[in-house]
Design an enzyme around this catalytic site. Structure first.
Site, PDB file in Angstrom:
ATOM      1  N   HIS A   1      -6.179   2.540   1.483  1.00  6.71           N
ATOM      2  CA  HIS A   1      -5.356   3.665   1.931  1.00  6.71           C
ATOM      3  C   HIS A   1      -5.915   4.351   3.175  1.00  6.71           C
ATOM      4  O   HIS A   1      -5.203   4.567   4.156  1.00  6.71           O
ATOM      5  CB  HIS A   1      -5.218   4.698   0.810  1.00  6.71           C
TER       6      HIS A   1
ATOM      7  N   ASP B   1       0.894  -1.156   0.000  1.00  3.71           N
ATOM      8  CA  ASP B   1       0.000   0.000   0.000  1.00  3.71           C
ATOM      9  C   ASP B   1       0.933   1.207   0.000  1.00  3.71           C
ATOM     10  O   ASP B   1       1.540   1.530   1.026  1.00  3.71           O
ATOM     11  CB  ASP B   1      -0.887  -0.002   1.253  1.00  3.71           C
ATOM     12  N   HIS B   2       1.065   1.860  -1.149  1.00 11.19           N
ATOM     13  CA  HIS B   2       2.109   2.879  -1.266  1.00 11.19           C
ATOM     14  C   HIS B   2       1.898   4.057  -0.317  1.00 11.19           C
ATOM     15  O   HIS B   2       2.835   4.794  -0.017  1.00 11.19           O
ATOM     16  CB  HIS B   2       2.250   3.364  -2.718  1.00 11.19           C
TER      17      HIS B   2
END
Length: 491
Positions: A243, A180-181
């Site tokens: 996110h 999950d950047h």
């Protein structure tokens, strides 16, 4: 430099000709190489269906790095570590050929059998690829083997569980890195430090002193060329389920007993377990959905979502969602957590606002209507930093209080070069630090929370479009807070 911080590895990228590899992965690997966080003992194998050669891949890697950094240097030495193999993930014979190449690269670059597989492609292939990697011995070596998976991880809880079961047949949970950047962003990682390294905040980080928390993730862009993907996804699957839920869990978690992967993940999971699930018939009391209409962004006319592609003409997909989350635990009972995310909004930003409770009688306000609560603003994007809003007596204002801002700007500090999120996460994976990757329990709990919302909305036609491009969302999102006596803070 400590050799332990210079991993030796063969990185295999499935989807090497795609946009993610070009825009994020190649520049990130280059930056790690330039900083000395990758030794010379590394190789990258690019896999895709196109009939490229090593030379074509290397040319594209150089273009990618040049576009990202314009380094003004000869990149041929760096690019020489890249190899290409035309690959069909559904063709068993190609896996045997990959194993031969990897064994050769292990020997050539002395990588000690360390292997990292990055699945930068359509998720419907994840399970099959994982099984084939095991079946053809690709995950068996003298070193470590890790698997990085991009989102989306499933379409709902049942499909996510099926996918997880497929992957777990081939890889152990400790080998699976669900990326999950957002968790690689510097200021997201700073949430824990701001809380647990500062008594001024942690002592007040509870329902006695905080009135509400707001999380905003707004985008200026529309769906662009991702119309088909996005219409199957929508704002909840694209942003909320992953996110935003990760940010919320970091904001609300209890202090871990140690700063280890297991302990931090354990506290995040407790938050998601305490998240009150909303019954389908009450969804509209807690959540608002929206879809953008035509409007203006930076003085340019932009089309409505339904006009972006002919297939979207009757779309019921949300491009915006706002919601009120309720945490049923001792620390957060009674504190609403407001979230919002959407496309074609007025600003591009990822922002957190902690609003502290006001004094019962503040003699320094001009009137009861002009109240300035203390706010802690954590800006994750675009201007990374922290702002604390206090009340003070400004020169010439008599005895009245006005808000002042104590600000720390991450980019304003000399010498700080915030790493790209993917760069940080790639390195974490190579050194075996899974703290900033998502555990299956987090994925499962997030899906279980959003599934009732998705189910309720799928059976009810929405009155779309309901917000103009260039605005901050539909009016109903403002009303969601107004009925609790709050309003969205400007970001």
């Amino acid at each position: 430099m400590n050799q332990a911080l210079q991993p030796k590895v063969v990185i295999v990228i499935f989807g090497a000709t795609g946009d993610l590899a070009s825009r994020k992965l190649y520049p990130s690997i280059y930056n790690l190489y330039k900083k000395g966080q990758l030794s010379e003992n590394f190789a990258v194998v690019g896999l895709a269906r196109r009939p490229w050669t090593d030379e074509v891949l290397r040319e594209n890697v150089e273009k990618s790095v040049d576009k990202a950094f314009s380094p003004n240097e000869d990149l041929s030495e760096f690019a020489s570590h890249f190899y290409y193999q035309s690959f069909d993930v559904t063709d068993d014979s190609t896996y045997a050929g990959l194993n031969t190449l990897m064994s050769k690269l292990d020997e050539t670059y002395q990588t000690e059998g360390n292997r990292l597989f990055y699945l930068a492609m359509a998720p419907n292939f994840f399970g099959m690829i994982a099984k084939k990697l095991k079946e053809y011995g690709l995950k068996e070596s003298n070193g470590w083997t890790r698997l990085i998976i991009e989102k989306p991880f499933g379409h709902d809880h049942p499909s996510a569980e099926d996918l997880n079961n497929e992957i777990r047949e081939a890889f152990d949970e400790e080998q699976i890195y669900r990326i999950d950047h957002y968790l690689g962003k510097e200021m997201v990682q700073n949430i824990e430090v701001i809380r647990f390294a500062n008594g001024i905040f942690e002592h007040l980080w509870n329902n006695q002193f905080i009135s509400n928390i707001q999380v905003t993730a707004s985008e200026v862009l529309g769906v662009e060329d991702r119309a088909r993907y996005y219409d199957d996804s929508g704002a909840i699957r694209d942003m909320l389920q992953n996110h935003i839920m990760q940010i919320v869990s970091l904001l609300l978690m209890e202090p871990p007993i140690k700063l280890t992967t297991d302990e931090i993940r354990s506290e995040k999971i407790k938050v998601l377990r305490a998240l009150r699930k909303i019954e389908e018939d009450k969804i509209d009391q807690y959540f608002v959905r929206g879809q953008y209409d035509a409007g203006e962004i930076d003085s340019e006319a932009v089309p409505a979502y339904r006009a972006e592609d002919q297939e979207l003409a009757e779309s019921n997909t949300e491009t915006y969602v706002a919601g009120k989350l309720v945490i049923d635990n001792y620390r957060w009972a009674g504190v609403p957590i407001y979230i919002r995310t959407g496309k074609r909004m007025a600003k591009k930003a990822i922002n957190i606002v902690i609003q502290f409770k006001d004094l019962p009688m503040n003699l320094y306000y001009k009137s009861s209507k002009e109240r300035y609560p203390n706010l802690l603003n954590i800006s994750i994007q675009p201007n990374e930093g922290i702002t604390l809003t206090l009340n003070a007596n400004k020169s010439g204002s008599g005895t009245l209080a006005e808000p002042i801002h104590l600000a720390y700007n991450q980019h304003a500090v000399p010498g700080i070069n915030t790493p790209e999120a993917y760069e940080k996460l790639l390195f974490d994976c190579m050194v075996g630090d899974a703290t900033n990757f998502t555990h299956w329990d987090e994925v499962a709990l997030s899906w279980k929370f959003v599934d009732p919302i998705l189910n309720a909305w799928s059976t009810k036609k929405a009155d779309f479009p309901n917000y103009k491009s260039g605005s901050m969302g539909p009016k109903a999102a403002d009303e969601l807070l107004e009925k609790d006596g709050f309003h969205w803070w400007d970001i």
